[in-house]
Design an enzyme around this catalytic site. Structure first.
Site, PDB file in Angstrom:
ATOM      1  N   CYS A 130     103.902  16.511   8.814  1.00 51.31           N
ATOM      2  CA  CYS A 130     103.553  16.149   7.434  1.00 51.31           C
ATOM      3  C   CYS A 130     102.439  17.062   6.928  1.00 51.31           C
ATOM      4  CB  CYS A 130     103.127  14.683   7.379  1.00 51.31           C
ATOM      5  SG  CYS A 130     102.575  14.183   5.748  1.00 51.31           S
ATOM      6  N   CYS A 133      99.774  15.279   4.705  1.00 54.73           N
ATOM      7  CA  CYS A 133      98.844  14.400   5.433  1.00 54.73           C
ATOM      8  C   CYS A 133      97.821  15.220   6.216  1.00 54.73           C
ATOM      9  CB  CYS A 133      99.570  13.511   6.454  1.00 54.73           C
ATOM     10  SG  CYS A 133     101.137  12.842   5.942  1.00 54.73           S
ATOM     11  N   ASP A 134      98.297  16.245   6.920  1.00 53.89           N
ATOM     12  CA  ASP A 134      97.448  16.921   7.901  1.00 53.89           C
ATOM     13  C   ASP A 134      97.011  18.322   7.515  1.00 53.89           C
ATOM     14  OD1 ASP A 134      97.635  14.684   9.537  1.00 53.89           O
ATOM     15  OD2 ASP A 134      99.519  15.369  10.406  1.00 53.89           O
TER      16      ASP A 134
END
Ligand code: NDP
Length: 303
Positions: A130, A133-134
């Protein structure tokens, strides 16, 4: 007994919930994670008509709120199986057994793994599925993105805006991604392409990810690529293990439906990425959800 249980709260499931509850049906959406599905993993949505650009998680939240406003309820649990009892269905979850006249499966797909030694152990410690997200953890660092489809190219462009450099690793020299995205990536000076290379092994030292060993697709020669992060976007598999006994899936595990989105079992529908189709997009998920939601509500009302 519920009128309609929708399994999966992504764009397809939430649109079905909106249409069915707006048509007067008693609707429960079962979701095991955050409502919104893959929208929550998508940085920018720019191809949903009427919305020029929006963060994926924002669109997810708006869809969720809209479905709830029409009376749909959300239940956070995981579905283990569905039992067809003819004019009603049992939905077995990890917590309880529920009953509904109609079940709509909207469980989508899950990311395919590279299948490398230590991949699971290094997930969250350098490997991420992701970017939105990261990605921020890799600010100023070099990362590798694996794949040449829409996900890989789109997320590479996003990562190029945050990281120092993005290496795109493709096992062929042919893209699956749309031309528009490919051109954007080719023109991005922070993106470097490595064609005809496959991930062969992870380079891990002292429990820290150091990079990837790449294999040339033609010559089988190996070379090391040193990066701090790896983002595999090598395709998706349908989440249908829990319905494999129903005989509604094809060889690849996707669910076949008719024009009403109904499977060969009356009263069981499938919508969104989990069904057999050629274009997996938010807009086609919403399309499926609208058709199934409206038709399912009509079935419930008539019977
Ligand atoms: P795709 O299946 O489209 O692409 C997968 C990529 O990974 C291909 O380049 C494939 O190579 C490569 N690959 C597969 N297996 C391996 C492996 N074991 N090792 C190395 N490389 C591998 O998957 P996506 O997740 O990108 O997209 C899934 C669907 O979602 C598509 O229909 C896509 O169009 C859609 N989508 C649309 C978006 C948009 O329109 N904005 C955004 C994101 C997804 P090869 O070509 O050699 O098989």
């Amino acid at each position: 007994m519920k009128d309609i249980i929708i399994i999966g709260g992504g764009p397809a499931g939430l649109t079905a919930a909106l249409y069915a509850s707006r048509a007067g049906a008693n609707v429960t959406v079962i979701e095991s994670g955050a409502p919104g599905g893959k929208l929550n993993l998508t940085a920018h949505i720019e191809n949903y008509p009427g919305i020029k650009e929006m963060m994926g998680p924002q669109l997810a939240y708006d869809m969720y709120e809209q479905a709830l406003n029409f009376g749909a309820q959300l239940k956070m649990t995981e579905v283990k199986s569905i039992v067809d009892e003819g004019d009603y269905k049992k939905v077995i979850t990890s917590k309880e057994e529920l009953e509904a006249r109609v079940v709509i499966i909207a469980t989508g797909t899950k990311e395919r793994k590279m299948g490398l030694h230590l991949e699971d152990e290094m997930t969250g410690k350098g490997i991420s599925y992701c970017a939105v997200c990261d990605g921020p953890f890799f600010r100023g660092k070099e990362v590798a993105v694996i794949g040449g489809g829409n996900s890989a190219i789109e997320e590479s462009i996003y990562l190029a805006g945050i990281t120092e450099k993005v290496h795109i690793i493709m096992r062929r020299d042919v893209f699956r991604a749309d031309d528009y995205l490919v051109k954007k990536a080719l023109n991005n000076e922070k993106i470097e392409f490595h064609f005809k290379k496959k991930p062969h092994a992870l380079i891990v030292e002292d429990d820290t990810l150091k990079g990837l060993e790449l294999e040339d697709s033609d010559t089988k020669e190996l070379e090391n690529l040193y990066v701090q992060g790896i983002f595999p976007f090598i395709g998706l598999d349908p989440v249908t293990d829990f319905v494999k006994d129903l005989g509604i899936t094809n060889e690849q595990g996707y669910i076949d439906v008719d024009e009403h989105m109904e499977t060969k079992i009356p009263g069981i529908f499938a919508i969104g990425d989990v069904r057999t189709k050629t274009l997996r997009q938010v807009v086609t998920a919403a399309n499926d959800g609208a058709i199934a939601g409206q038709y399912a509500a009509k079935l419930v009302e008539e019977n």
